[in-house]
Enzyme design. Structure first.
Site: not given
Length: 306
Positions: A78, A61, A109
């Protein structure tokens, strides 16, 4: 490319970057329905993937707020609410806190950002920065699972993954996610503070779907593991939740649960949280379901709105 509910490892790697997870979920396919795929994904992610697998998935990510051209289409979707609400100062602060977070915990995170604004994401980042590493690792894994479940829905909604027809099973979207004739998701909500006569902002909202179509939830069957996350958000200044699910023409029939974390909003109130269970029948899949919460410290009510 996956067909008829059969997933390849490459299909699953679009959903979750852990190779161990991808191999296990692909091996468990084909799936008769999205609910079956989500159930298998949850079992594999929580019981078969170790910490190294979790970290491998996290590493796939980008940092929240990243706008690089290398960011995938799903990541951009998203994070769309966060990116569209980020001012220059908020974007700078997000970048700084992302760096502080990674330095402390050693990984990016993780947050299921669908429907969340930049200020909401930043506030959650700051709150979770105070966690102990083991607590934060487990929290990040739960966020990764939420993202995995949302992406599985997108995968099944595309033409690439059409589960085999099942009598009484969920109806999948006839179009790819994002191509719906609707202008909003099939399920929406807002929260009104009736004690103050004003919208209730900052309330966490979670939408879930009951996994087992053959055994619906009942008064005597309240299995907390029987629910699969569809989406989550936080109410804005108008008391309205962000997007809790994709905008699709036809929503899967079944039982849904929408839950509100009222403990943070009204810590002295009687109800620490409120959960509302409702059913969408097979002849209602094209309808809209607005399920609001009217809340006070010692009572609440709801209704089906428009």
């Amino acid at each position: 490319m996956a067909t008829r509910g059969q997933l390849s490892v490459d299909d699953v790697l679009r959903v979750n970057g852990s190779r161990r997870f991808a191999a296990a979920l692909a091996a468990a396919s084909p799936f008769a329905s999205l609910a079956d795929a989500r159930l298998a994904a949850r079992r594999i992610w929580l019981n078969e993937v170790d910490v190294n697998g979790w970290l491998e998935a996290f590493a796939a990510h980008p940092a929240i707020g990243t706008t690089s051209s290398s960011v995938s289409k799903w990541c951009k979707e998203e994070q769309s609410a966060a990116l569209s609400t980020a001012t220059d100062s908020t974007a700078q602060e997000l970048a700084e806190w992302n760096a502080r977070y990674r330095e402390k915990f050693g990984f990016v995170f993780m947050i299921c950002a669908s429907g969340r604004t930049a200020p909401e994401v930043l506030a959650e980042l700051k709150r979770r920065y105070e966690n102990r590493p083991i607590v934060e690792l487990e929290g990040a894994a739960q966020e990764e699972l939420k993202i995995t479940e949302l992406r599985l829905a997108k995968l099944f909604a595309s033409e690439a993954v059409a589960p085999p027809p099942v009598v009484g099973g969920p109806i999948q979207s006839e179009k790819a996610a994002g191509s719906s004739n609707r202008t909003r998701p099939p399920i929406t909500t807002h929260v009104l503070d009736v004690a103050r006569g004003s919208p209730a902002s900052g309330i966490e909202v979670h939408l879930e779907m009951w996994k087992d179509a053959s055994a619906p939830p009942s008064f005597n069957n309240q299995d907390f593991n029987g629910w699969a996350t569809v989406g989550s958000s936080v109410t804005n200044n108008d008391g309205r939740s962000g997007q809790l699910m994709d905008i699709v023409d036809r929503v899967a029939p079944g039982f849904y649960r929408i839950s509100f974390n009222t403990s943070k909003y009204a810590p002295s109130g009687f109800f620490p949280y409120v959960s509302i269970i409702f059913e969408i029948k097979k002849n209602q899949t094209t309808e809209h379901f607005h399920v609001p919460l009217l809340h006070s410290p010692f009572s609440f009510t709801t209704y089906r709105g428009s």
